[in-house]
Design an enzyme around this catalytic site. Structure first.
Site, PDB file in Angstrom:
ATOM      1  N   ASP A  72       0.850  -1.197   0.000  1.00 47.43           N
ATOM      2  CA  ASP A  72       0.000   0.000   0.000  1.00 47.43           C
ATOM      3  C   ASP A  72       0.881   1.241   0.000  1.00 47.43           C
ATOM      4  OD1 ASP A  72      -2.840   1.227   0.758  1.00 47.43           O
ATOM      5  OD2 ASP A  72      -1.371   2.185   2.063  1.00 47.43           O
ATOM      6  N   HIS A  74      -7.591   9.418  -2.080  1.00 48.76           N
ATOM      7  CA  HIS A  74      -6.975   9.330  -0.740  1.00 48.76           C
ATOM      8  C   HIS A  74      -7.860   9.945   0.350  1.00 48.76           C
ATOM      9  CE1 HIS A  74      -2.747   9.099   1.208  1.00 48.76           C
ATOM     10  NE2 HIS A  74      -3.662   8.978   2.146  1.00 48.76           N
ATOM     11  N   LYS A 124      -2.564   5.881  -4.330  1.00 45.16           N
ATOM     12  CA  LYS A 124      -3.675   6.802  -4.049  1.00 45.16           C
ATOM     13  C   LYS A 124      -3.447   8.168  -4.683  1.00 45.16           C
ATOM     14  CE  LYS A 124      -3.798   4.628   0.499  1.00 45.16           C
ATOM     15  NZ  LYS A 124      -2.387   4.538   0.894  1.00 45.16           N
ATOM     16  N   TYR A 154       2.949   9.930  -0.155  1.00 42.36           N
ATOM     17  CA  TYR A 154       4.016   9.372   0.689  1.00 42.36           C
ATOM     18  C   TYR A 154       5.410   9.660   0.094  1.00 42.36           C
ATOM     19  CZ  TYR A 154       0.185   6.462   2.601  1.00 42.36           C
ATOM     20  OH  TYR A 154      -0.990   6.000   3.147  1.00 42.36           O
TER      21      TYR A 154
END
Ligand SMILES: NC(=O)c1ccc[n+]([C@@H]2O[C@H](COP(=O)([O-])OP(=O)(O)OC[C@H]3O[C@@H](n4cnc5c(N)ncnc54)[C@H](OP(=O)(O)O)[C@@H]3O)[C@@H](O)[C@H]2O)c1
Length: 328
Positions: free
Chosen positions: A70, A137, A104, A75
């Protein structure tokens, strides 16, 4: 084969002798998703991981039997996640087809025409031709400077449907959506979300939202699964900690660490878990979950810790329209 909530847990169907340790759930579009995913977000615990630690963690995770990773554009580690995957494929640990990769879309790319380019950028960073699951997200749209942008997530969802139709992602879903937002997508769209990724742990059990999604056939991925059982530099957060008598009792009974008890508790509620670790031993421990299970009473006991207390509150977005928390 075993039924949990509205989901059938089944073998992932990979032919390789190295097939992953975790079984799969079947999504509402027919795709299969392994029920343990390595989390690669880096900033929610007491210490942030470096991107190179993430690359190594992805490799160790695949070696340990994980088949689901994931990540997310926000990120800023998609290149390293992709490198970890490529290293594993090049060393014949796994094939691309045996892996399930989730990423996402962040809120600054919510306009319909921005979704496909955003996914193409993620794919380029990951070094992949497609992802298995692409999620919105968060339901709030923002401009690049973080200020509010007036884009309805229904518009964003149309872009997600296009991304799926183009084969850039096998499945599409949402993250951090509340029940009425999920219902509004369903009422106004051709393709239903396959997944809602939400925070679930002992201090935020989300029973109503989890049930709502599962009854609709929408799989729930649970992020920050350990809650405050692991260190978060937040001594005032509600219990449990790892030394809580309930967790110690279950830990002794099943000969598993309190963190494994928590992951199994979520799996026994029909939730796909996303433990994050960059430590080889803990990565291995976090998928060693399939030789025991909790009974209904034990699941209820852990539900009893609920305080609707979040690890992650997305406080920067809380004054904007469509902020999802507060309603179930
Ligand atoms: N959709 C969203 O909005 C959203 C939001 C947040 C998170 N997520 C996803 O969910 C993933 C997990 O969430 P999270 O990172 O917030 O929290 P988490 O997985 O609940 O906890 C991570 C922390 O637990 C430690 N840990 C991991 N396994 C352990 C074990 N067996 N024993 C003791 N400590 C252990 C890790 O340290 P070490 O690394 O040192 O082991 C790290 O400090 C993220 O990485 C991300 O992929 C999604």
């Amino acid at each position: 084969m075993r039924r949990i909530s509205s989901f059938v847990v089944l073998l992932c169907g990979f032919s390789s002798a190295l097939a992953g340790l975790a079984p799969c759930v079947e999504l509402n579009d027919g795709n299969k998703m392994p029920i343990v995913a390595l989390g690669t977000g880096r900033g929610t615990a007491s210490e942030s991981a470096s991107v190179d630690e993430v690359r190594q963690a992805v490799y160790w995770a695949i070696e340990a039997g994980y088949r689901h990773v994931d990540t997310a554009a926000i990120y800023f580690d998609e290149p390293e996640v992709g490198q970890g995957i490529r290293d594993a494929i090049n060393n014949n640990l796994v094939t691309r087809e045996e892996l399930f990769v989730t990423t996402k879309l962040w809120g600054d790319k919510h306009r319909e025409q921005d979704v496909v380019p955003a996914l193409k950028e993620s794919l380029q960073k990951l070094g992949l031709d497609y992802v298995d699951l692409y999620l919105i997200h968060f339901p709030v749209a923002v401009k690049e400077d973080g200020s509010y942008d007036d884009v309805d997530y229904l518009e964003t969802w149309r872009g997600m449907e296009k991304a799926r139709a183009l084969g850039l992602t096998r499945s599409i879903g949402v993250s951090n959506f509340n029940a009425s937002q999920v219902d509004r997508i369903i009422a106004n769209s051709r393709v239903w979300p396959a997944v809602n990724e939400i925070e679930v742990n002992p201090t935020l059990t989300q029973e109503a939202l989890v049930t709502h999604c599962l009854e609709l056939g929408i799989a729930v991925m649970g992020f920050s699964p350990f809650g405050f059982v692991v260190s978060r530099n937040n001594p005032n957060a509600p219990p449990p900690r790892a030394d809580d008598p309930v967790l110690v009792h279950l830990s002794n009974k099943y000969h598993k660490a309190p963190t494994q008890i928590i992951l199994r508790y979520l799996i026994d509620r029909g939730i796909v878990v996303i433990p994050k670790s960059v430590n080889k031993k803990r990565i291995e421990q976090n998928i060693d979950l399939f030789d025991f299970s909790l009974n209904d009473e034990e699941v209820k006991l852990i539900n009893g810790f609920n305080k609707n207390h979040r690890v992650i509150d997305f406080a920067d977005l809380k004054d904007y329209p469509n902020f999802p928390y507060g309603e179930y």
